[in-house]
Enzyme design. Structure first.
Site, PDB file in Angstrom:
ATOM      1  N   ASN A   1     105.596  17.002  64.530  1.00 43.03           N
ATOM      2  CA  ASN A   1     104.706  17.213  63.812  1.00 43.03           C
ATOM      3  C   ASN A   1     104.304  18.129  63.987  1.00 43.03           C
ATOM      4  OD1 ASN A   1     103.885  17.700  61.453  1.00 43.03           O
ATOM      5  ND2 ASN A   1     104.130  16.007  60.047  1.00 43.03           N
TER       6      ASN A   1
ATOM      7  N   HIS B   1      95.442  14.598  88.157  1.00 44.43           N
ATOM      8  CA  HIS B   1      94.585  15.680  89.503  1.00 44.43           C
ATOM      9  C   HIS B   1      94.251  14.249  90.501  1.00 44.43           C
ATOM     10  CE1 HIS B   1      94.192  19.045  87.463  1.00 44.43           C
ATOM     11  NE2 HIS B   1      94.080  18.511  86.454  1.00 44.43           N
TER      12      HIS B   1
ATOM     13  N   ALA C   1      98.576   5.078  65.088  1.00 47.55           N
ATOM     14  CA  ALA C   1      97.719   5.906  65.041  1.00 47.55           C
ATOM     15  C   ALA C   1      96.630   5.881  66.191  1.00 47.55           C
ATOM     16  CB  ALA C   1      97.226   6.626  63.440  1.00 47.55           C
TER      17      ALA C   1
ATOM     18  N   LYS D   1      98.157  -1.561  73.242  1.00 49.50           N
ATOM     19  CA  LYS D   1      98.594  -3.305  73.574  1.00 49.50           C
ATOM     20  C   LYS D   1      99.790  -3.824  72.431  1.00 49.50           C
ATOM     21  CE  LYS D   1      94.657  -4.468  76.217  1.00 49.50           C
ATOM     22  NZ  LYS D   1      93.316  -5.577  76.114  1.00 49.50           N
TER      23      LYS D   1
ATOM     24  N   ARG E   1     103.070  -7.059  68.043  1.00 50.83           N
ATOM     25  CA  ARG E   1     103.592  -7.970  67.280  1.00 50.83           C
ATOM     26  C   ARG E   1     104.662  -6.912  67.434  1.00 50.83           C
ATOM     27  NH1 ARG E   1     106.456  -7.207  62.444  1.00 50.83           N
ATOM     28  NH2 ARG E   1     104.803  -5.672  60.958  1.00 50.83           N
TER      29      ARG E   1
END
Length: 216
Positions: A85, A115, A161, A181, A184
């Site tokens: 998108n 950097h 998101a 993280k 499940r």
């Protein structure tokens, strides 16, 4: 040293600094981006032509909504049935490799560049580096996700998101957060419910049973 010679060092993860040769490589893809981001939304044929000219590899049925940005383009390798998108950024100092059937929501950034942490090294020498990002097959990346250098995301993963992905994510898992993280693994429940307690309708179960395949 040519830009291509310098790129070989960059792809090996070595320190480098920007040079006129590398800048020219970036300017060439920006010429294509200038046209791409100003196309009529209906001009799908020219979109495909320009993406093919930018990328190191592009599979069948690749669609990227406007606007879009990439750094070199030649270090991007995309599989079949890719959809992204609006607002995608692919900062491909090192290789960005994306598998088949990948969906990317709005305002996602995939970054391979970094950097030097030491301020003198960073500012006086311009020291930069790049490490590759690899995304497997059948992955869905949610809106406003940031993926950082050196990350591998396995097959069938969903990234929630707003996540910041700093480490590898194993296959067949849902991951989210900052840093992202694993929440499940996917299971049979996900075959019956598509969102919270909303059940998959019989229409879509029948499509699966008939082995129908939908492409955007």
């Amino acid at each position: 040293m040519t830009g291509q010679d310098q790129m070989k060092h960059i792809l090996n993860g070595e320190l480098y600094h920007q040079t006129p040769e590398l800048m020219e490589m970036r300017m060439k893809v920006r010429d294509l981006l200038f046209e791409y981001n100003r196309l009529n939304y209906r001009d799908l044929k020219r979109r495909s032509e320009l993406l093919g000219a930018m990328f190191g590899r592009m599979g069948e049925n690749c669609f990227i909504e406007l606007p879009f940005h990439t750094d070199y383009g030649s270090n991007v390798k995309i599989g079949d049935n890719f959809f992204a998108n609006n607002g995608l950024t692919l900062l491909d100092t090192a290789t960005i490799e994306i598998g088949d059937n990948v969906l990317i929501a709005s305002n996602v950034g995939i970054y391979t560049a970094g950097h030097a942490l030491d301020p003198e090294l960073r500012l006086k020498t311009g020291a930069e580096y790049g490490f590759p990002v690899k995304i497997g097959n059948n992955v869905w990346i949610g809106a406003s996700v940031t993926i950082l250098p050196g990350v591998t995301i396995g097959d069938n993963v969903v990234i929630g998101a707003g996540s910041v992905v700093t480490k590898d994510i194993p296959a067949n898992t849902l991951a989210f957060g900052n840093p992202a993280k694993v929440n499940r693994k996917f299971n049979e429940h996900d075959k019956k419910y598509y969102f919270k307690q909303r059940q998959v309708s019989q229409e879509y179960l029948d499509k699966l049973a008939r082995n129908e395949t939908f492409h955007r």
